[in-house]
Design an enzyme around this catalytic site. Structure first.
Site, short mmCIF file in Angstrom:
data_model
loop_
_atom_site.label_atom_id
_atom_site.label_comp_id
_atom_site.label_asym_id
_atom_site.label_seq_id
_atom_site.Cartn_x
_atom_site.Cartn_y
_atom_site.Cartn_z
N HIS A 81 25.34 76.65 28.26
CA HIS A 81 25.95 75.54 28.99
C HIS A 81 27.43 75.46 28.66
O HIS A 81 27.82 75.53 27.49
CB HIS A 81 25.27 74.21 28.59
CG HIS A 81 25.86 73.04 29.31
ND1 HIS A 81 25.50 72.71 30.59
CD2 HIS A 81 26.81 72.15 28.95
CE1 HIS A 81 26.20 71.66 30.99
NE2 HIS A 81 27.01 71.30 30.01
N ASP A 160 18.54 61.09 33.89
CA ASP A 160 19.96 61.37 33.69
C ASP A 160 20.77 61.05 34.93
O ASP A 160 21.84 60.45 34.84
CB ASP A 160 20.17 62.83 33.27
CG ASP A 160 21.66 63.14 33.18
OD1 ASP A 160 22.34 62.44 32.42
OD2 ASP A 160 22.14 64.01 33.91
N ARG A 167 26.60 54.76 34.46
CA ARG A 167 27.71 54.93 33.48
C ARG A 167 29.04 55.04 34.22
O ARG A 167 30.05 54.50 33.78
CB ARG A 167 27.47 56.19 32.64
CG ARG A 167 26.37 56.02 31.62
CD ARG A 167 25.94 57.37 31.06
NE ARG A 167 27.03 58.10 30.47
CZ ARG A 167 27.07 59.43 30.37
NH1 ARG A 167 26.09 60.18 30.84
NH2 ARG A 167 28.11 60.02 29.82
N SER A 182 22.86 63.30 27.94
CA SER A 182 22.88 63.66 29.35
C SER A 182 22.80 65.19 29.51
O SER A 182 21.96 65.72 30.23
CB SER A 182 24.16 63.11 29.98
OG SER A 182 24.41 63.68 31.23
N LYS A 186 18.93 67.86 30.25
CA LYS A 186 18.73 68.88 31.28
C LYS A 186 18.44 70.24 30.65
O LYS A 186 17.66 71.03 31.16
CB LYS A 186 19.96 68.94 32.19
CG LYS A 186 20.07 67.69 33.07
CD LYS A 186 21.39 67.55 33.79
CE LYS A 186 22.50 67.12 32.90
NZ LYS A 186 23.69 66.54 33.51
N1 URA Z 1 28.13 66.47 31.98
C1 URA Z 1 26.89 65.90 32.03
O1 URA Z 1 25.93 66.53 32.46
N2 URA Z 1 26.78 64.63 31.58
C2 URA Z 1 27.80 63.91 31.08
O2 URA Z 1 27.60 62.77 30.68
C3 URA Z 1 29.07 64.51 31.05
C4 URA Z 1 29.21 65.81 31.50
#
Ligand code: URA
Length: 431
Positions: A81, A160, A167, A182, A186
């Protein structure tokens, strides 16, 4: 416990149990907990923070709020990631390297948003390539080729998506616990056993300072490790764009050049570094982790994996062997140095915004993009400039966004009269 009592616990700096987090988050996803209560709780988390264990439990609850990929039939599964940057086409080079080293990359990737690009948009520069596969085809391709990339399922960590939207409108995005949960929800739901995190730092990144990036990397690392995944993180520079090509088809072209053994030195360095970290996390010796990725790249094995992958997902793989076939916008505008000296700064955010203005990115989800436009940069910080030296070329279609892109690039650079030290690309490694 009632929802107001859960909010109160966090408001007073307390620590939640798993049952409390499940009640709140799963209730929110089910529609039984209203968003005004979750918004109040988010602000309490933003102000009071969360412990590492609590953040991990929150992440696990979010990951379990929807579909969870079962990759248990695959061996040595690895995922990577990036927290997002400009010119970051590493997944296109790294994933076939890993597959050529014997790992399985069965991964969901995102689309670009705002000034940062996304792997799926880039791959759609190959005519016919599709990011959608049935689960059985996904697993078959993972077994046969070791590389499959699809778009993110809407049902992956749905908590999320809902929390992020809230948010965004309650000034609670920049919380380390909330960002880390967050991203990692994933990653956990995506199922890979090994996760390598590329946390970008600088002007073109989400995290502007080394200190913030380190805190985010540590939080994500702890979540991964507490959840039983082999996790490593690398902090890398994003003051300046990565490589020299920015924009979808241009980035694919540069990634292919790298897989063909050429390409920008910084891109190659980062891909080899991330591959090394992934192999170390998978239990390879440091000698193997140093040697195998270079061999995969230099022998053409990674290029062949990439060709097989593009063809398996319906893409025209002749573009892999002939990158010059990729469609690049015909309009060209060269930005030149107006003073002599040394390039001191080339602001990644400005370059990313220029690509966006040209139509190469989207400001709202779902917008159509122009794959053929972008920016090529000809020099990096520390380069010697004379008046008239080309700094960047803008690739545009019929002048769309050209005036904005030109203005952004003219202000993206600063020139120093004396030589400038080059910042390292790899800033820190965390394991
Ligand atoms: N990328 C994400 O997936 N979530 C966040 O909160 C910030 C960046």
């Amino acid at each position: 416990m009632t929802i107001p009592e859960i909010i109160e616990r966090k408001r007073e700096g307390g620590t939640h149990s798993r049952a409390e987090l499940e009640q709140l988050i799963l209730g929110f996803v089910a529609g039984t907990v209203p968003d005004y209560q979750v918004a109040a709780w988010l602000m309490a988390v933003y102000l009071k923070g969360m412990t590492a264990e609590e953040t991990t439990v929150l992440t696990q609850v979010m990951a379990a709020s929807g579909e969870q990929m079962d990759l248990s039939s695959l061996s040595r599964t690895a995922d990577k990631h990036s927290t997002g940057g400009v010119g970051d086409k590493t997944s296109l080079v790294l994933t076939p390297i890993l597959a050529a080293c014997g790992l399985t990359v069965a991964k969901m990737s995102g689309r670009g948003l705002a000034h940062t690009g996304g792997t799926i948009d880039k791959l759609e520069s190959f005519p016919g390539w599709s990011p959608e596969l049935e689960e059985s085809a996904f697993l078959r391709q993972a077994k046969e080729i070791g590389l499959v990339l699809v778009g993110q399922s809407k049902n992956l960590a749905p908590a999320d998506g809902l929390l992020y939207a809230l948010r965004d409108v309650t000034a609670t995005v920049p919380s380390i616990a909330l960002i880390a949960s967050s991203i990692m929800s994933k990653k956990l739901a995506s199922g890979a056993q090994t996760i390598v995190l590329d946390v970008k730092v600088g002007a073109g990144a989400f995290m502007k300072t080394l200190e913030d990036a380190r805190a985010l990397a540590k939080a994500m690392l702890e979540i991964g490790q507490l959840a039983g995944r082999n996790t490593r993180a690398v902090l890398t520079d994003m003051e300046t764009p990565l490589g020299s090509m920015m924009g979808n088809a241009l980035e694919v072209k540069e990634a292919l050049e790298t897989l063909h053994g050429a390409g920008a030195a910084d891109l190659r360095e980062l891909c080899l570094e991330l591959a090394r970290e992934t192999l170390l996390a998978e239990g390879f010796s440091s000698e193997e982790a140093n040697k195998l990725p270079c061999q995969a790249l230099d022998s053409g094995a990674a290029l062949e994996k990439f060709r097989l992958f593009v063809a398996a997902q319906g893409g025209d793989s002749s573009f892999v062997t002939h990158p010059e076939k990729l469609v690049i916008a015909s309009g060209r505008e060269v930005i030149r140095a107006t003073t002599s000296g040394y390039l001191a700064k080339l602001d990644a955010l400005a370059v990313g915004k220029a690509v966006l203005a040209l139509g190469g990115g989207r400001e709202q989800k779902g917008e159509a993009i122009d794959h053929s436009v972008g920016v090529e940069i000809h020099c990096k910080p520390s380069a010697r400039l004379e008046v008239g030296t080309p700094i960047a070329t803008i690739y545009h279609n019929a002048g769309r966004g050209l005036a904005t892109a030109t203005q952004l690039l003219q202000h993206a650079t600063s020139v120093s009269s004396s030589a400038v030290p080059v910042a390292p690309l790899i800033l820190e490694r965390l394991a």
